[in-house]
Design an enzyme around this catalytic site. Sequence first.
Site, mmCIF file in Angstrom:
data_model
loop_
_atom_site.group_PDB
_atom_site.id
_atom_site.type_symbol
_atom_site.label_atom_id
_atom_site.label_comp_id
_atom_site.label_asym_id
_atom_site.label_seq_id
_atom_site.Cartn_x
_atom_site.Cartn_y
_atom_site.Cartn_z
ATOM 1 N N ARG A 224 -6.318 -0.849 4.714
ATOM 2 C CA ARG A 224 -7.124 -0.067 5.639
ATOM 3 C C ARG A 224 -8.473 -0.767 5.848
ATOM 4 N NH1 ARG A 224 -3.115 1.959 7.162
ATOM 5 N NH2 ARG A 224 -2.519 4.152 7.058
ATOM 6 N N HIS A 272 -3.208 -4.522 13.416
ATOM 7 C CA HIS A 272 -2.524 -3.479 12.628
ATOM 8 C C HIS A 272 -1.004 -3.526 12.876
ATOM 9 C CE1 HIS A 272 -3.099 0.676 10.571
ATOM 10 N NE2 HIS A 272 -1.893 0.187 10.296
HETATM 11 P P1 NDP Z 1 1.663 3.808 -2.649
HETATM 12 O O1 NDP Z 1 1.051 5.152 -2.700
HETATM 13 O O2 NDP Z 1 3.128 3.680 -2.870
HETATM 14 O O3 NDP Z 1 0.949 2.847 -3.723
HETATM 15 C C1 NDP Z 1 -0.426 2.811 -3.895
HETATM 16 C C2 NDP Z 1 -0.765 1.903 -5.065
HETATM 17 O O4 NDP Z 1 -2.179 1.794 -5.154
HETATM 18 C C3 NDP Z 1 -0.258 2.460 -6.387
HETATM 19 O O5 NDP Z 1 0.208 1.407 -7.211
HETATM 20 C C4 NDP Z 1 -1.523 3.055 -7.011
HETATM 21 O O6 NDP Z 1 -1.550 3.074 -8.428
HETATM 22 C C5 NDP Z 1 -2.580 2.108 -6.497
HETATM 23 N N1 NDP Z 1 -3.901 2.749 -6.509
HETATM 24 C C6 NDP Z 1 -4.305 3.869 -5.880
HETATM 25 N N2 NDP Z 1 -5.596 4.142 -6.173
HETATM 26 C C7 NDP Z 1 -5.998 3.176 -7.023
HETATM 27 C C8 NDP Z 1 -7.212 2.925 -7.700
HETATM 28 N N3 NDP Z 1 -8.276 3.720 -7.577
HETATM 29 N N4 NDP Z 1 -7.270 1.845 -8.505
HETATM 30 C C9 NDP Z 1 -6.204 1.026 -8.670
HETATM 31 N N5 NDP Z 1 -5.013 1.222 -8.042
HETATM 32 C C10 NDP Z 1 -4.921 2.283 -7.248
HETATM 33 O O7 NDP Z 1 1.244 3.171 -1.248
HETATM 34 P P2 NDP Z 1 2.060 2.150 -0.346
HETATM 35 O O8 NDP Z 1 2.344 0.934 -1.140
HETATM 36 O O9 NDP Z 1 3.190 2.829 0.313
HETATM 37 O O10 NDP Z 1 0.979 1.836 0.805
HETATM 38 C C11 NDP Z 1 -0.306 1.362 0.492
HETATM 39 C C12 NDP Z 1 -1.190 1.418 1.731
HETATM 40 O O11 NDP Z 1 -0.818 0.404 2.652
HETATM 41 C C13 NDP Z 1 -1.088 2.709 2.549
HETATM 42 O O12 NDP Z 1 -1.841 3.737 1.965
HETATM 43 C C14 NDP Z 1 -1.631 2.265 3.890
HETATM 44 O O13 NDP Z 1 -3.022 2.463 3.920
HETATM 45 C C15 NDP Z 1 -1.327 0.769 3.934
HETATM 46 N N6 NDP Z 1 -0.332 0.424 4.950
HETATM 47 C C16 NDP Z 1 -0.661 -0.487 5.922
HETATM 48 C C17 NDP Z 1 0.249 -0.860 6.867
HETATM 49 C C18 NDP Z 1 -0.065 -1.878 7.911
HETATM 50 O O14 NDP Z 1 0.740 -2.093 8.815
HETATM 51 N N7 NDP Z 1 -1.205 -2.540 7.839
HETATM 52 C C19 NDP Z 1 1.599 -0.297 6.876
HETATM 53 C C20 NDP Z 1 1.857 0.635 5.814
HETATM 54 C C21 NDP Z 1 0.907 0.981 4.889
HETATM 55 P P3 NDP Z 1 -0.511 3.972 -9.261
HETATM 56 O O15 NDP Z 1 0.837 3.323 -9.026
HETATM 57 O O16 NDP Z 1 -0.971 3.841 -10.651
HETATM 58 O O17 NDP Z 1 -0.589 5.361 -8.690
HETATM 59 C C1 OXD Z 2 1.000 3.162 7.678
HETATM 60 C C2 OXD Z 2 0.478 2.210 8.651
HETATM 61 O O1 OXD Z 2 0.219 3.793 6.945
HETATM 62 O O2 OXD Z 2 1.246 1.806 9.553
HETATM 63 O O3 OXD Z 2 2.238 3.291 7.587
HETATM 64 O O4 OXD Z 2 -0.674 1.800 8.567
#
Ligand code: NDP
Ligand code: OXD
Length: 309
Positions: A224, A272
């Site tokens: 993000r 994006h």
């Molecule tokens: P998940 O919720 O599956 O995973 C998030 C990970 O981040 C987990 O491992 C979590 O730890 C870790 N995390 C969260 N908060 C913290 C913190 N404070 N410190 C350290 N680690 C932390 O998310 P996704 O993998 O599905 O997606 C991640 C992000 O990617 C989405 O939220 C979105 O913003 C972005 N995205 C972007 C896209 C694009 O096209 N650019 C497409 C899709 C998503 P834990 O496992 O311990 O909970």
């Molecule tokens: C998502 C994205 O959050 O596309 O899936 O950014």
Amino acid sequence: MNVAIYLPSETKTQDWIRMMGELMPDWNFHPLTAVPDPEAIRYAVVWRPTTGCLRPFPNLKAIVSIGAGIDHVLADEDLPDLPIIRTVGTDLTQRMKEYVALHVLRHHRNMPALQASQARSEWAPVVVPPATRRRVGVMGLGNLGAEAAKCLSAIGFDVVGWARSPKTIDGVTTFSGAAGFGDFLDGTEILVNLLPLTDETRGILNNDTFNRLKRGASIINAARGPHLVDDDLLGALASGQIAAATLDVFHVEPLPSDHPFWQHPQITVTPHVASLIDAPTGSRIISRNLRAFEKDGTVADLADARRGY
Ligand code: NDP
Ligand code: OXD
């Protein structure tokens, strides 16, 4: 069953209404802004909803985010306290792995320098270490980050990963929590951000983080825009602490045409697109999730609004 659909584009809203209607002919889908009977709406399927737009539906049971992130839903300051279902799947993971591998390899092999040489018709070989001697750090080891880290490890990179809770991933050295962040960053040369946007992670790509990386490191932000402190990146690029960045997400999207990132020679901007789920795939996942939730109130892809992801 009645469902309201909202995307910022009216055309896309209509496309989603058509596709969801084809997949679930026994349910009714309406544009959120033109619902005939607000009390009949049980679900809202949304991307970047406007503040307060879900309030008119007193009998909502759940909100579906058209995407993996839920930050765009939580940004609604008048959001009803309801379960939020995210939209994830192998399609989204595959696309993100491709994006991450592409840009990590591009930085690793210093493609920008080779392209600049070609533009000057100059034969200028660039010799880089093998991937085994290049440390790549993946921030966030969830759905997307864990798979991206495994993919980088399969290519041969020295991969480290960081999450909130401890993880075990074959071929990846993992760190967790605030206490593990510094050790995770030490020695990292290519930093990939796949964290959700929460109060804890906003602005995490800042000078303190950049200064822990190996000098001349690269940054890939596919999570993000507000994870990044834009001015800190510009300063770190100017000082040489950071050599290059690939940015897919921005504070304001579309990225304003006068933003310095567009023309910066060390920054690659993508609009994006790192892992955009296509509507036919996304609608199939959402229809499956809606039916599962309606059946017994459970679904695998439930987010935790209090945690922020
Ligand atoms: P998940 O919720 O599956 O995973 C998030 C990970 O981040 C987990 O491992 C979590 O730890 C870790 N995390 C969260 N908060 C913290 C913190 N404070 N410190 C350290 N680690 C932390 O998310 P996704 O993998 O599905 O997606 C991640 C992000 O990617 C989405 O939220 C979105 O913003 C972005 N995205 C972007 C896209 C694009 O096209 N650019 C497409 C899709 C998503 P834990 O496992 O311990 O909970
Ligand atoms: C998502 C994205 O959050 O596309 O899936 O950014």
